[in-house]
Design a protein around this motif. Structure first.
Motif, PDB file in Angstrom:
ATOM      1  N   ASN A  12       0.832  -1.215   0.000  1.00 37.57           N
ATOM      2  CA  ASN A  12       0.000   0.000   0.000  1.00 37.57           C
ATOM      3  C   ASN A  12       0.866   1.265   0.000  1.00 37.57           C
ATOM      4  O   ASN A  12       0.796   2.067   0.928  1.00 37.57           O
ATOM      5  CB  ASN A  12      -0.942   0.014   1.208  1.00 37.57           C
ATOM      6  CG  ASN A  12      -1.960  -1.106   1.145  1.00 37.57           C
ATOM      7  OD1 ASN A  12      -2.202  -1.669   0.073  1.00 37.57           O
ATOM      8  ND2 ASN A  12      -2.548  -1.439   2.271  1.00 37.57           N
ATOM      9  N   GLU A  13       1.677   1.413  -1.003  1.00 32.83           N
ATOM     10  CA  GLU A  13       2.623   2.531  -1.038  1.00 32.83           C
ATOM     11  C   GLU A  13       2.492   3.337  -2.323  1.00 32.83           C
ATOM     12  O   GLU A  13       3.480   3.829  -2.848  1.00 32.83           O
ATOM     13  CB  GLU A  13       4.070   2.007  -0.913  1.00 32.83           C
ATOM     14  CG  GLU A  13       4.344   1.169   0.311  1.00 32.83           C
ATOM     15  CD  GLU A  13       4.727   1.995   1.526  1.00 32.83           C
ATOM     16  OE1 GLU A  13       4.572   3.226   1.491  1.00 32.83           O
ATOM     17  OE2 GLU A  13       5.168   1.380   2.517  1.00 32.83           O
ATOM     18  N   GLU A  14       1.272   3.473  -2.849  1.00 32.20           N
ATOM     19  CA  GLU A  14       1.091   4.157  -4.127  1.00 32.20           C
ATOM     20  C   GLU A  14       1.756   5.531  -4.165  1.00 32.20           C
ATOM     21  O   GLU A  14       2.277   5.943  -5.191  1.00 32.20           O
ATOM     22  CB  GLU A  14      -0.406   4.286  -4.469  1.00 32.20           C
ATOM     23  CG  GLU A  14      -1.192   4.964  -3.364  1.00 32.20           C
ATOM     24  CD  GLU A  14      -2.686   5.076  -3.643  1.00 32.20           C
ATOM     25  OE1 GLU A  14      -3.138   4.496  -4.637  1.00 32.20           O
ATOM     26  OE2 GLU A  14      -3.385   5.750  -2.866  1.00 32.20           O
ATOM     27  N   ASP A  44       5.456  -5.980  -4.956  1.00 28.42           N
ATOM     28  CA  ASP A  44       4.161  -5.581  -4.403  1.00 28.42           C
ATOM     29  C   ASP A  44       3.635  -6.714  -3.542  1.00 28.42           C
ATOM     30  O   ASP A  44       3.340  -7.794  -4.024  1.00 28.42           O
ATOM     31  CB  ASP A  44       3.182  -5.266  -5.538  1.00 28.42           C
ATOM     32  CG  ASP A  44       1.749  -5.372  -5.043  1.00 28.42           C
ATOM     33  OD1 ASP A  44       1.449  -4.716  -4.039  1.00 28.42           O
ATOM     34  OD2 ASP A  44       0.956  -6.127  -5.631  1.00 28.42           O
ATOM     35  N   ASP A  45       3.530  -6.423  -2.261  1.00 26.21           N
ATOM     36  CA  ASP A  45       3.150  -7.447  -1.291  1.00 26.21           C
ATOM     37  C   ASP A  45       1.626  -7.476  -1.112  1.00 26.21           C
ATOM     38  O   ASP A  45       1.117  -7.261  -0.019  1.00 26.21           O
ATOM     39  CB  ASP A  45       3.864  -7.123   0.029  1.00 26.21           C
ATOM     40  CG  ASP A  45       3.677  -8.203   1.070  1.00 26.21           C
ATOM     41  OD1 ASP A  45       3.161  -9.262   0.721  1.00 26.21           O
ATOM     42  OD2 ASP A  45       4.040  -7.958   2.226  1.00 26.21           O
ATOM     43  N   GLY A  46       0.922  -7.684  -2.217  1.00 25.54           N
ATOM     44  CA  GLY A  46      -0.543  -7.767  -2.141  1.00 25.54           C
ATOM     45  C   GLY A  46      -1.212  -6.457  -1.756  1.00 25.54           C
ATOM     46  O   GLY A  46      -2.163  -6.450  -0.979  1.00 25.54           O
ATOM     47  N   THR A 207       3.381   3.817   8.962  1.00 22.14           N
ATOM     48  CA  THR A 207       4.078   2.546   9.143  1.00 22.14           C
ATOM     49  C   THR A 207       3.075   1.393   9.133  1.00 22.14           C
ATOM     50  O   THR A 207       1.947   1.539   9.575  1.00 22.14           O
ATOM     51  CB  THR A 207       4.901   2.541  10.443  1.00 22.14           C
ATOM     52  OG1 THR A 207       5.426   1.233  10.630  1.00 22.14           O
ATOM     53  CG2 THR A 207       4.073   2.921  11.650  1.00 22.14           C
ATOM     54  N   LYS A 208       3.521   0.248   8.620  1.00 17.75           N
ATOM     55  CA  LYS A 208       2.627  -0.908   8.523  1.00 17.75           C
ATOM     56  C   LYS A 208       2.690  -1.759   9.780  1.00 17.75           C
ATOM     57  O   LYS A 208       2.048  -2.783   9.875  1.00 17.75           O
ATOM     58  CB  LYS A 208       3.015  -1.771   7.313  1.00 17.75           C
ATOM     59  CG  LYS A 208       3.138  -1.010   6.001  1.00 17.75           C
ATOM     60  CD  LYS A 208       1.780  -0.516   5.543  1.00 17.75           C
ATOM     61  CE  LYS A 208       1.837   0.286   4.260  1.00 17.75           C
ATOM     62  NZ  LYS A 208       2.635   1.479   4.269  1.00 17.75           N
ATOM     63  N   TRP A 209       3.508  -1.322  10.729  1.00 17.63           N
ATOM     64  CA  TRP A 209       3.703  -2.133  11.924  1.00 17.63           C
ATOM     65  C   TRP A 209       2.900  -1.574  13.084  1.00 17.63           C
ATOM     66  O   TRP A 209       3.141  -0.460  13.518  1.00 17.63           O
ATOM     67  CB  TRP A 209       5.182  -2.165  12.305  1.00 17.63           C
ATOM     68  CG  TRP A 209       6.010  -2.920  11.347  1.00 17.63           C
ATOM     69  CD1 TRP A 209       6.774  -2.387  10.345  1.00 17.63           C
ATOM     70  CD2 TRP A 209       6.166  -4.333  11.273  1.00 17.63           C
ATOM     71  NE1 TRP A 209       7.383  -3.395   9.658  1.00 17.63           N
ATOM     72  CE2 TRP A 209       7.027  -4.597  10.204  1.00 17.63           C
ATOM     73  CE3 TRP A 209       5.645  -5.398  12.014  1.00 17.63           C
ATOM     74  CZ2 TRP A 209       7.395  -5.888   9.848  1.00 17.63           C
ATOM     75  CZ3 TRP A 209       6.010  -6.682  11.659  1.00 17.63           C
ATOM     76  CH2 TRP A 209       6.874  -6.913  10.582  1.00 17.63           C
TER      77      TRP A 209
HETATM   78  N1  UDP Z   1       6.065  -3.789   3.742  1.00 23.12           N
HETATM   79  C1  UDP Z   1       5.755  -4.917   2.993  1.00 23.12           C
HETATM   80  N2  UDP Z   1       4.814  -5.789   3.464  1.00 23.12           N
HETATM   81  C2  UDP Z   1       4.182  -5.595   4.666  1.00 23.12           C
HETATM   82  C3  UDP Z   1       4.540  -4.460   5.430  1.00 23.12           C
HETATM   83  C4  UDP Z   1       5.495  -3.592   4.946  1.00 23.12           C
HETATM   84  O1  UDP Z   1       6.292  -5.124   1.912  1.00 23.12           O
HETATM   85  O2  UDP Z   1       3.347  -6.413   5.027  1.00 23.12           O
HETATM   86  C5  UDP Z   1       7.081  -2.840   3.231  1.00 23.12           C
HETATM   87  C6  UDP Z   1       6.636  -1.384   3.224  1.00 23.12           C
HETATM   88  O3  UDP Z   1       5.940  -1.056   2.057  1.00 23.12           O
HETATM   89  C7  UDP Z   1       7.946  -0.647   3.332  1.00 23.12           C
HETATM   90  C8  UDP Z   1       8.809  -1.583   4.174  1.00 23.12           C
HETATM   91  O4  UDP Z   1       8.191  -2.865   4.091  1.00 23.12           O
HETATM   92  O5  UDP Z   1       8.599  -0.462   2.088  1.00 23.12           O
HETATM   93  C9  UDP Z   1       8.906  -1.128   5.616  1.00 23.12           C
HETATM   94  O6  UDP Z   1       7.622  -0.940   6.159  1.00 23.12           O
HETATM   95  P1  UDP Z   1       7.293   0.243   7.136  1.00 23.12           P
HETATM   96  O7  UDP Z   1       7.850   1.525   6.609  1.00 23.12           O
HETATM   97  O8  UDP Z   1       5.822   0.221   7.393  1.00 23.12           O
HETATM   98  O9  UDP Z   1       8.070  -0.211   8.447  1.00 23.12           O
HETATM   99  P2  UDP Z   1       8.986   0.704   9.394  1.00 23.12           P
HETATM  100  O10 UDP Z   1       9.905   1.485   8.505  1.00 23.12           O
HETATM  101  O11 UDP Z   1       8.032   1.575  10.144  1.00 23.12           O
HETATM  102  O12 UDP Z   1       9.703  -0.278  10.256  1.00 23.12           O
END
Ligand code: UDP
Ligand code: MG
Length: 309
Positions: A12-14, A44-46, A207-209
């Protein structure tokens, strides 16, 4: 000419996809000077948004941009693994699409590879902009890992890492299902140069976390690279046996000397609930390892590809 593969996991990074490309392109001259051609492999992770469309747009403009699209969200670990499998480069670098892994560091990283290092890794020395509670637990996690695992896992290490083909092949030879790449990097060894940088905040999006997501991920990391919790369960068992034995002796002696007045059930209940709590906790630890083993034994694919360009 040698080829540099840039693996960029996206979920989800459009908004970030085109910016990443622009930012990366800024290093083009430097890459040319070093005699490198490059490819960007967006994995692209879905994604549920327009990420795939954005990558396709870039691909039409520049065929050095490749796309790998999963059938659903498999997680960043799977995306990195897939990217490494599909990359063709003599050198491979993994980067976040949100520009938290500054592409400007690339020239320096490449120069270390030229000096003969097998891998150049990065770690952030600050955690500015991150919720304090998250930083606190992250620090605890790294400290705990240092104690209970023989594999080196650096505090603040990022997945941003440049590697030679030899090291990538070594990583690919570890087809485990429960992947914790930070540990795998350390496990395979090779000569690694560490670069440090100040935390950069995410360009767009969030963030995705989640906190709980990270907590589960940390448990993945612990179970993947340490069996210390299992020993801990055994030690607890022995400790409580010894304690129980001492108590039995104490009670028998006391009864012999003072008789047996009927009292003490509250203390009994406390002790019982404490011990059953410990038992369940230890059973839970064993369960975690069992669950991981179960998933591993199933030998499911780590990812499924829907589309590839
Ligand atoms: N990402 C991914 N699949 C997921 C979650 C994250 O491919 O299920 C990718 C996301 O698009 C990004 C990278 O992993 O490029 C790091 O994610 P994020 O920035 O959310 O993590 P943080 O930098 O906060 O640790
Ligand atoms: Mg990020």
């Amino acid at each position: 000419m040698k080829l540099l593969s840039v693996i960029v996991p996206c979920y989800n990074e459009e908004e970030n996809v085109p910016f990443f490309y622009e930012e990366f392109i800024k290093n083009e001259n430097c890459l040319k000077e070093k005699g490198l051609t490059w490819e960007i492999l967006y994995v692209d992770d879905g994604s549920k948004d327009e990420t795939v469309k954005e990558v396709k747009k870039l691909h039409q403009k520049d065929d050095r941009v490749r796309l790998l699209s999963f059938s659903r969200n498999f997680g960043k670990e799977a995306a990195m693994y897939a990217g490494m499998q599909k990359s063709k480069g003599d050198y491979v670098v993994i980067m976040d699409v949100d520009l938290q892994d500054p592409p400007a560091l690339l020239p320096e990283m490449l120069s270390y590879i030229e000096q003969g290092y097998d891998s150049v890794a990065t770690r952030r020395v600050s955690r500015k902009g991150e919720p304090p509670i998250r930083s606190f637990f992250a620090r605890r996690f790294y400290r705990l890992m240092k104690r209970i695992s023989r594999t080196e896992i650096m505090d603040g290490a990022r997945d941003y890492r440049l590697m030679t083909r030899q090291m990538v092949d070594a990583i690919l030879a570890m087809p485990e299902y429960n992947r914790f790449t930070k540990g795998i990097f350390g496990w395979v060894g090779f000569q690694t140069k560490w670069l440090e940088f100040e935390n950069v905040e995410r360009l767009k999006g969030e963030t995705k976390w989640s906190f709980w997501g990270l907590l589960w991920y940390s448990i993945d990391g612990i179970t993947a690279f340490s069996t210390a919790p299992l020993s801990f369960a055994a030690v607890m068992g022995v400790l409580f046996c010894v304690l129980a034995f001492i108590l039995i002796v104490f009670i028998v002696v006391r009864t012999l000397i003072f008789g047996d007045p009927v009292s003490g059930w509250p203390s009994l209940v406390c002790i019982m609930s404490l011990i059953s709590g410990v038992q369940l906790f230890c059973l839970g630890i064993v369960g975690q390892y069992l669950a991981k083993t179960y998933m591993e034994v199933k030998r499911r694919p780590i990812y499924l590809i829907k589309e590839e360009l």
